[in-house]
Design an enzyme around this catalytic site. Structure first.
Site, short mmCIF file in Angstrom:
data_model
loop_
_atom_site.label_atom_id
_atom_site.label_comp_id
_atom_site.label_asym_id
_atom_site.label_seq_id
_atom_site.Cartn_x
_atom_site.Cartn_y
_atom_site.Cartn_z
N ASP A 9 0.85 -1.18 0.00
CA ASP A 9 0.00 0.00 0.00
C ASP A 9 0.88 1.23 0.00
OD1 ASP A 9 -2.69 1.24 0.21
OD2 ASP A 9 -1.91 2.02 2.08
N SER A 10 0.32 2.34 -0.46
CA SER A 10 1.08 3.59 -0.44
C SER A 10 1.32 4.08 0.97
CB SER A 10 0.34 4.66 -1.25
OG SER A 10 -0.95 4.87 -0.70
N CYS A 72 -4.22 -1.24 -2.37
CA CYS A 72 -4.29 0.20 -2.57
C CYS A 72 -5.12 0.43 -3.83
CB CYS A 72 -2.89 0.77 -2.75
SG CYS A 72 -2.82 2.52 -3.25
N GLU A 157 -4.71 10.07 8.42
CA GLU A 157 -3.29 9.86 8.71
C GLU A 157 -2.76 10.83 9.76
OE1 GLU A 157 -0.77 9.16 5.37
OE2 GLU A 157 -1.77 7.22 5.08
N CYS A 191 -11.37 3.17 -0.92
CA CYS A 191 -10.03 3.52 -0.44
C CYS A 191 -9.86 2.79 0.88
CB CYS A 191 -9.89 5.03 -0.25
SG CYS A 191 -8.33 5.51 0.58
N HIS A 193 -8.22 3.38 3.43
CA HIS A 193 -8.21 4.21 4.63
C HIS A 193 -9.62 4.40 5.21
CE1 HIS A 193 -4.18 5.37 3.38
NE2 HIS A 193 -4.03 6.11 4.48
#
Length: 273
Positions: A9-10, A72, A157, A191, A193
């Protein structure tokens, strides 16, 4: 020798997918790589995302991974097909790279009654058009409405996602999605996240709407893939071991990663940048 399943993942979001994979298939070894030094990928060009993703995939191959999951959506949208078609035959013809978009689009039509599906994603994923294109292959009668949510990843984040101030940005994007069409009854978090915002998102959806996260879907798809490809399944080592790597600060990674994975982690630094 270890031959773990690689998960890329990024940043941190792929940990939500890894958590589901480990819960579904705990017997395998896994190596997770987060390219935190170059995150987020969402607003980067196709060429840049492809270059970064291929570099990370090659690193995972070097760790002995015969199978790599791009956990991702942006990398799956912008880099997966090129890597599968152009790079794998030359660098590792017996290895495989899979993404998170195809497993999701194969089942999303099973959740909707109205035939109207909303996709919440990064700007890069939305601009790629990957979800409408893939969903049409399996459910051509579905109407797909996309909404970019560029501020959600920074909120998450920076650990601001559970604060009251995040409500404004959650509601803003959901209002924009619902303004596109009445009757959207299924919303996909495209996504990895976004599951951390799931409780807030649910509060601003119409009553009875279904909210879909990708983790369990991808985990079930991986189990199905390994069942259908015994030649790959036998190459994956089974010791139940987990390893975590980041291209940025391990200390920062470990502090943030626990939010996504639900338990404390210890990572090591990888110098790819």
């Amino acid at each position: 020798m270890r031959h773990p399943i690689g998960v890329f993942d990024s940043g941190y979001g792929g940990l939500t997918v890894l958590k589901s994979m480990v819960g579904r298939l705990p017997q395998y070894d896994y190596v997770y790589l987060g390219d935190n030094a170059r995150a987020p990928y969402g607003n980067r060009s196709f060429e840049t995302v492809y270059h970064y993703t291929l570099q990370c995939v090659r690193w995972l191959f070097d760790q002995g991974c015969p199978l790599v999951i791009l956990a991702c959506n942006t990398a799956s949208a912008k880099a997966l097909r090129t890597i599968q078609q152009n790079d794998l035959p030359n660098i590792a013809p017996s290895n495989r790279v899979l993404g998170v978009i195809r497993p999701t689009t194969e089942v999303i039509g099973n959740f909707t009654r109205s035939g109207k599906v909303g996709v919440l994603a990064t700007r890069g994923t939305v601009l790629s058009g990957s979800y409408p294109i893939e969903i049409e292959k399996f459910f051509p009668d579905l109407a797909v409405y996309q909404q970019a949510c560029p501020l959600w990843v920074p909120l998450i984040e920076n650990n601001e996602h559970d604060k009251p101030g995040a409500d404004y940005f959650v509601k803003e994007y959901l209002d924009q999605l619902q303004e596109q069409a009445p009757g959207i009854d299924t919303v996909l978090l495209a996504c990895t996240h976004y599951p951390l915002l799931k409780d807030k998102i649910s509060r601003f959806l119409p009553q009875g709407a279904t909210l879909i996260s990708q983790g369990e879907i991808v985990a079930d798809s991986l189990a199905d893939y390994l069942g259908r490809h015994p030649e790959m399944e036998t190459r994956c080592s089974k010791g139940g071991r987990l390893s975590f790597y980041t291209t940025d600060s391990p200390e920062d990674f470990d502090n943030h990663a626990s939010i996504f994975y639900g338990e404390n982690l210890r990572s090591e630094h990888v110098g790819l940048v």
